[in-house]
Structures are given as structure tokens and as C-alpha cells.
Design a protein around this motif. Structure first.
Motif, PDB file in Angstrom:
ATOM      1  N   ILE A 114      -0.726 -10.184  -5.851  1.00 12.35           N
ATOM      2  CA  ILE A 114       0.126 -10.293  -4.543  1.00 12.35           C
ATOM      3  C   ILE A 114       0.565  -8.642  -4.055  1.00 12.35           C
ATOM      4  CG2 ILE A 114       2.314 -10.746  -3.697  1.00 12.35           C
ATOM      5  CD1 ILE A 114       2.145 -13.421  -5.523  1.00 12.35           C
ATOM      6  N   ALA A 115       1.029  -8.002  -5.203  1.00 11.84           N
ATOM      7  CA  ALA A 115       1.495  -6.407  -4.965  1.00 11.84           C
ATOM      8  C   ALA A 115       0.298  -5.698  -4.508  1.00 11.84           C
ATOM      9  CB  ALA A 115       1.773  -6.039  -6.308  1.00 11.84           C
ATOM     10  N   ALA A 116      -1.024  -5.897  -4.930  1.00 10.16           N
ATOM     11  CA  ALA A 116      -2.061  -5.328  -4.669  1.00 10.16           C
ATOM     12  C   ALA A 116      -2.447  -5.513  -3.225  1.00 10.16           C
ATOM     13  CB  ALA A 116      -3.260  -5.785  -5.534  1.00 10.16           C
ATOM     14  N   HIS A 117      -2.081  -6.698  -2.461  1.00 10.99           N
ATOM     15  CA  HIS A 117      -2.695  -6.960  -1.267  1.00 10.99           C
ATOM     16  C   HIS A 117      -1.925  -6.357  -0.306  1.00 10.99           C
ATOM     17  CE1 HIS A 117      -4.071  -8.966   2.104  1.00 10.99           C
ATOM     18  NE2 HIS A 117      -2.925  -9.620   2.526  1.00 10.99           N
ATOM     19  N   PHE A 118      -0.330  -6.243  -0.592  1.00 11.59           N
ATOM     20  CA  PHE A 118       0.342  -5.602   0.225  1.00 11.59           C
ATOM     21  C   PHE A 118      -0.007  -4.132   0.116  1.00 11.59           C
ATOM     22  CE2 PHE A 118       3.483  -9.210  -0.306  1.00 11.59           C
ATOM     23  CZ  PHE A 118       3.363  -9.454   1.000  1.00 11.59           C
ATOM     24  N   THR A 119      -0.125  -3.493  -1.013  1.00 11.84           N
ATOM     25  CA  THR A 119      -0.717  -2.114  -1.213  1.00 11.84           C
ATOM     26  C   THR A 119      -2.072  -1.934  -0.414  1.00 11.84           C
ATOM     27  OG1 THR A 119       0.372  -1.803  -3.419  1.00 11.84           O
ATOM     28  CG2 THR A 119      -1.620  -0.249  -2.940  1.00 11.84           C
ATOM     29  N   ASP A 120      -3.141  -2.933  -0.333  1.00  5.75           N
ATOM     30  CA  ASP A 120      -4.253  -2.743   0.179  1.00  5.75           C
ATOM     31  C   ASP A 120      -4.118  -2.634   1.746  1.00  5.75           C
ATOM     32  OD1 ASP A 120      -5.541  -2.808  -2.082  1.00  5.75           O
ATOM     33  OD2 ASP A 120      -6.193  -4.747  -2.037  1.00  5.75           O
ATOM     34  N   VAL A 121      -3.044  -3.288   2.459  1.00  6.88           N
ATOM     35  CA  VAL A 121      -2.981  -3.206   3.785  1.00  6.88           C
ATOM     36  C   VAL A 121      -2.133  -2.134   4.240  1.00  6.88           C
ATOM     37  CG1 VAL A 121      -3.264  -5.992   4.159  1.00  6.88           C
ATOM     38  CG2 VAL A 121      -0.981  -4.939   3.780  1.00  6.88           C
ATOM     39  N   GLY A 122      -1.630  -1.550   3.301  1.00  9.79           N
ATOM     40  CA  GLY A 122      -0.774  -0.138   3.566  1.00  9.79           C
ATOM     41  C   GLY A 122       0.886  -0.337   3.635  1.00  9.79           C
ATOM     42  N   MET A 123       1.340  -1.418   2.684  1.00  7.18           N
ATOM     43  CA  MET A 123       2.687  -1.549   2.605  1.00  7.18           C
ATOM     44  C   MET A 123       3.143  -1.159   1.021  1.00  7.18           C
ATOM     45  SD  MET A 123       3.353  -5.133   4.565  1.00  7.18           S
ATOM     46  CE  MET A 123       5.239  -4.827   4.721  1.00  7.18           C
ATOM     47  N   ALA A 124       4.451  -0.791   1.060  1.00  8.18           N
ATOM     48  CA  ALA A 124       4.933  -0.426  -0.317  1.00  8.18           C
ATOM     49  C   ALA A 124       4.972  -1.563  -1.172  1.00  8.18           C
ATOM     50  CB  ALA A 124       6.274   0.088   0.025  1.00  8.18           C
ATOM     51  N   SER A 125       4.688  -1.438  -2.383  1.00 11.42           N
ATOM     52  CA  SER A 125       4.758  -2.633  -3.286  1.00 11.42           C
ATOM     53  C   SER A 125       5.665  -2.470  -4.691  1.00 11.42           C
ATOM     54  CB  SER A 125       3.411  -3.212  -3.622  1.00 11.42           C
ATOM     55  OG  SER A 125       2.589  -2.283  -4.479  1.00 11.42           O
ATOM     56  N   GLU A 126       6.380  -1.166  -4.520  1.00 11.67           N
ATOM     57  CA  GLU A 126       7.215  -0.494  -5.611  1.00 11.67           C
ATOM     58  C   GLU A 126       8.535  -0.191  -5.038  1.00 11.67           C
ATOM     59  OE1 GLU A 126       6.103  -0.957  -8.775  1.00 11.67           O
ATOM     60  OE2 GLU A 126       4.101  -1.574  -8.337  1.00 11.67           O
ATOM     61  N   ILE A 127       9.313  -0.837  -5.604  1.00 10.32           N
ATOM     62  CA  ILE A 127      10.970  -0.219  -5.060  1.00 10.32           C
ATOM     63  C   ILE A 127      11.336   1.060  -5.748  1.00 10.32           C
ATOM     64  CG2 ILE A 127      11.662  -2.643  -4.687  1.00 10.32           C
ATOM     65  CD1 ILE A 127      13.418  -2.574  -7.355  1.00 10.32           C
ATOM     66  N   ALA A 128      10.488   1.335  -6.617  1.00 12.08           N
ATOM     67  CA  ALA A 128      10.792   2.788  -7.250  1.00 12.08           C
ATOM     68  C   ALA A 128      10.600   3.807  -6.031  1.00 12.08           C
ATOM     69  CB  ALA A 128       9.895   2.864  -8.444  1.00 12.08           C
ATOM     70  N   THR A 129       9.682   3.342  -5.355  1.00 10.11           N
ATOM     71  CA  THR A 129       9.176   4.399  -4.173  1.00 10.11           C
ATOM     72  C   THR A 129      10.316   4.520  -3.180  1.00 10.11           C
ATOM     73  OG1 THR A 129       8.065   3.032  -2.808  1.00 10.11           O
ATOM     74  CG2 THR A 129       6.790   3.947  -4.424  1.00 10.11           C
ATOM     75  N   LEU A 130      11.265   3.689  -3.212  1.00  6.01           N
ATOM     76  CA  LEU A 130      12.269   3.644  -2.179  1.00  6.01           C
ATOM     77  C   LEU A 130      13.348   4.831  -2.265  1.00  6.01           C
ATOM     78  CD1 LEU A 130      13.170  -0.112  -1.439  1.00  6.01           C
ATOM     79  CD2 LEU A 130      11.752   1.464   0.078  1.00  6.01           C
ATOM     80  N   GLY A 131      13.336   5.299  -3.718  1.00  6.34           N
ATOM     81  CA  GLY A 131      14.296   6.217  -4.200  1.00  6.34           C
ATOM     82  C   GLY A 131      15.861   5.935  -4.036  1.00  6.34           C
ATOM     83  N   LEU A 132      16.184   4.511  -4.342  1.00  5.76           N
ATOM     84  CA  LEU A 132      17.462   4.077  -4.324  1.00  5.76           C
ATOM     85  C   LEU A 132      18.327   4.492  -5.478  1.00  5.76           C
ATOM     86  CD1 LEU A 132      16.674   0.422  -3.762  1.00  5.76           C
ATOM     87  CD2 LEU A 132      17.223   2.191  -1.902  1.00  5.76           C
ATOM     88  N   ASN A 133      19.657   5.280  -4.996  1.00  5.24           N
ATOM     89  CA  ASN A 133      20.630   5.816  -5.570  1.00  5.24           C
ATOM     90  C   ASN A 133      21.605   4.809  -6.386  1.00  5.24           C
ATOM     91  OD1 ASN A 133      22.061   7.529  -7.319  1.00  5.24           O
ATOM     92  ND2 ASN A 133      23.444   7.942  -5.553  1.00  5.24           N
ATOM     93  N   CYS A 134      21.001   3.547  -7.129  1.00  9.06           N
ATOM     94  CA  CYS A 134      21.858   2.461  -7.609  1.00  9.06           C
ATOM     95  C   CYS A 134      21.051   1.834  -8.836  1.00  9.06           C
ATOM     96  CB  CYS A 134      21.655   1.411  -6.476  1.00  9.06           C
ATOM     97  SG  CYS A 134      20.444   0.615  -6.155  1.00  9.06           S
ATOM     98  N   ASP A 135      21.831   1.068  -9.638  1.00  4.99           N
ATOM     99  CA  ASP A 135      20.997   0.122 -10.529  1.00  4.99           C
ATOM    100  C   ASP A 135      20.937  -1.349 -10.213  1.00  4.99           C
ATOM    101  OD1 ASP A 135      23.672  -0.843 -10.877  1.00  4.99           O
ATOM    102  OD2 ASP A 135      23.933   0.267 -12.691  1.00  4.99           O
ATOM    103  N   GLY A 136      20.426  -1.652 -11.064  1.00  2.00           N
ATOM    104  CA  GLY A 136      20.030  -3.296 -10.869  1.00  2.00           C
ATOM    105  C   GLY A 136      21.501  -4.076 -10.563  1.00  2.00           C
TER     106      GLY A 136
END
Length: 370
Positions: free
Chosen positions: A296-318
Motif C-alpha cells: 500500500i505504501a509503495a503504491h502511493f510512493t509510485d504515484v508521487g505521494m508521501a507515504s512516510e510521516i517522518a518526511t513531514l517534519g512534525l515537531n511532536c511525539d506520538g
């Protein structure tokens, strides 16, 4: 053109999907347009792209467009804009038997539909969705709402449209980012209950996004038919079936809240990330194969969408993201059900999820060290 019936008891309507519908708006709306002046709510971007075609259609049928043009973006779904829109509709002397037109994406549809729901205890409205996300999801089913500081879509009403006109030509006016955001909702229908449709997306998604007209009509019509069937069975989300349409949304809304409901993260982008998180959390619980979650993650990556929340650079924890989830509309007796996956094409509502486990899972995802 495809015509999909939405058989809500006592309030059935059609969703028409095809090209060239905007120039035929007055014809297709027919006797629903009872007066010379037709109230239309839209945003500045959509008005620039589609306003002339709508005005020409109305003028040819002896009507005049009365425009309310709002700022684009999620911030428009606010108390202030709702109140101002209701006041404008009252000034236009809209009656209960009239039809207000919502021309735009999900923000415009949600705000206009809610205004129609509360104006004079319920007026009619027509959805004319111009984004992929609105065409396949938010324009169908009658959920209308605004956002509040406490969270997304927390104040609203169920109010079905009288007609939905999804003009595929409008998709050609969208920035690629908006088109991709809508595609997340297309993929959702495959993941929650139709594995062959997810396979179709993997094979055809890129070509559909690139502009193939036949693929676009199939994607929109198939998605609308899937939602119509669910809405018919569980209009007000009381049986648990319609809740499956929230796949990805609990995680996604938390991400949207953390980013201030801004253009930093579009709703569909949050849903895509949320579905990846739902799949990975399902794998963590031993429900779905980890390989399927990564597919599922790979399909979003393949069409050009982000699939990792780490790339958002959020300044927070879980834990901060979980705190946003506590305002979720699905909260019931102090517990929060999650839509999870047993496999691709089989979603279910899990009511035994420990939020501490969710926070720990999200900490790992935020760090990129899964």
C-alpha cells in the motif's frame, strides 16, 4: 456518461459522471432552478476556472448567477464563513424549495451543504464537485460540516443533495497535488472492501492521473457506486458499516490538526498517510501481512505521494497526535474505534485499541525507525 443512483429512503438522487456537464448545468438541473437568480457558492480558484461556463449555461436558460466567492482552503470551513454565507443566502431571499449550488471541492461542498441544512430548517442544494476528492467522496452521502479549534468536521449535519454533477473536464484544471490528494480516496474504496479495485489502481492509477478520460470515468463512477451502496445501507453511520469509509481518517485528521488544517498537508494527503499508518498498525497487531502494508505504501510512493510521516517534519511525539484523536467524532463512551485491515479489501472497526500502543507506534513512525 455514467449515472449512479443513491437510494436514500425518501430522498433518492443521482450522481451523474461525465465530460461536458458544466456547460449543461441549467439543462441538467432542470426545474430545480425555479427563479431567475441562482445562488452559487464557490471559491476564487474555481470561479476563475469554471465561472464563465456556468454563467453561460444559466444565461442560455434565462437565469442569472448570484455568486458568493470564498477564499480557497480548509480555513474557509469556519463558523465565520458559515454565518456570513447564511446571511448572504437570506439576503438573496432563498426559499426552502430553492436549490443552492455548491461549485467546488470538499470545502465548498461541506460548507454550502451545512448552510443549506440549517437555513430555514433545511433548503435544497446541488453538489457540483470540481476536484477528484469531492467527486469520489465528499459530494456523495450527505455529510456536511465545518471545522472548529477542537478538530475537523465536528459541527455539521447529515443533509443529502438533490443532485450531484461530476464534470470530469474540471479535473483538468487541478494542480497535480490536488489531483493526487483526491486519488487517495479512490484507493480507499479498494482497500476497505474491494481488493480487485485496488489491483486496478496499481495497474491503472498512474495513467488515470495522467489524464486518460476513460480511466477517469471508471475510477470516479466505481468509487461513487461503492460509496452509494454503503450510504444506502448505513446513512447515518449507526450500524458500523459507513464508519469503514473513515479508513485512514483517524490518523489523517490527527496529522491535519498537527499541521493546523493548512496547505502544509491537504486532506487527501493526510488520508493517504493515514491509510498507510492504519495498514502498518494492523500489521503490528498481526492482522495484515507486513508485505501487504508495504505494498500500500509503495503504491502511493509510485504515484508521487508521501507515504512516510517522518518526511513531514512534525515537531511532536506520538502522544501529541493521539491527543488530537480524542476529538474524533467516532469517540464512543470514552473509547475510540479504529478502522483497521485484516487484508487488502477487508476493513473492520476495531474497538479494543489501546491509545498508548498507538502513541508508541506513532513515535516509531515519526522517527523513521520502524
Amino acid at each position: 456518461m455514467a449515472v449512479i443512483p443513491v437510494d436514500i429512503a425518501g430522498r433518492p438522487y443521482e450522481v451523474q459522471v461525465g465530460s461536458g456537464l458544466l456547460p449543461r448545468l441549467a439543462e441538467l438541473a432542470g426545474p430545480r432552478l425555479r427563479k431567475r437568480r441562482v445562488p452559487i457558492v464557490t471559491d476564487a480558484h474555481v470561479h476563475k476556472a469554471c465561472g464563465a461556463a456556468v454563467e453561460a449555461s444559466l444565461a442560455a436558460a434565462g437565469h442569472e448567477a448570484a455568486w458568493r466567492i470564498l477564499p480557497p482552503g480548509e480555513a474557509t470551513k469556519s463558523w465565520e464563513q458559515l454565518a456570513a454565507t447564511v446571511d448572504w443566502l437570506l439576503a438573496e431571499e432563498v426559499e426552502r424549495g430553492d436549490h443552492i449550488i455548491a461549485l467546488g471541492g470538499g470545502v465548498i461542498g461541506d460548507l454550502t451543504g451545512f448552510a443549506a441544512a440549517i437555513l430555514k430548517r433545511g433548503c435544497n442544494f446541488i453538489q457540483v464537485p470540481t476536484t477528484l476528492l469531492a467527486q469520489v467522496d465528499s459530494s456523495v452521502g450527505g455529510k456536511t460540516a465545518i471545522n472548529t479549534p477542537a478538530g475537523k468536521n465536528l459541527v455539521g449535519a447529515f443533509h443529502q443533495p438533490a443532485l450531484v454533477l461530476a464534470d470530469l473536464d474540471a479535473l483538468g484544471t487541478l494542480p497535480q497535488r490536488e489531483l493526487l490528494a483526491g486519488y487517495a480516496e479512490v484507493v480507499k474504496y479498494g482497500l476497505l472492501g474491494d481488493a480487485p479495485f485496488f489491483d486496478w489502481c496499481v495497474i491503472n492509477g498512474a495513467a488515470m492521473l495522467a489524464g486518460d478520460a476513460a480511466l477517469r470515468e471508471y475510477a470516479v463512477a466505481h468509487s461513487v457506486a461503492a460509496k452509494a451502496a454503503i450510504v444506502k445501507a448505513d446513512e447515518r453511520e449507526t450500524l458500523g458499516l459507513r464508519a469503514l469509509l473513515n479508513l485512514g481518517h483517524t490518523f489523517g485528521h490527527a496529522l491535519e490538526a498537527q499541521t493546523g488544517f493548512s496547505n502544509r498537508l491537504l486532506h487527501g494527503e493526510g488520508v493517504a498517510l493515514g491509510m498507510v499508518l492504519a495498514a502498518r498498525f494492523s500489521a503490528r497487531r498481526g492482522l495484515i501481512a507486513a508485505a501487504d502494508a508495504e505494498r500500500i505504501a509503495a503504491h502511493f510512493t509510485d504515484v508521487g505521494m508521501a507515504s512516510e510521516i517522518a518526511t513531514l517534519g512534525l515537531n511532536c511525539d506520538g502522544q501529541a497526535l493521539v491527543a488530537h484523536m480524542l476529538h474524533d467524532k467516532k469517540m464512543d463512551a470514552g473509547t475510540l474505534p479504529f478502522v483497521l485491515l485484516r487484508q487488502i479489501g477487508e476493513a473492520f472497526l476495531a474497538k479494543d485499541v489501546d491509545l498508548g500502543e498507538v502513541a508508541t507506534f506513532l513515535d516509531a513512525e515519526l522517527s523513521g525507525r520502524r
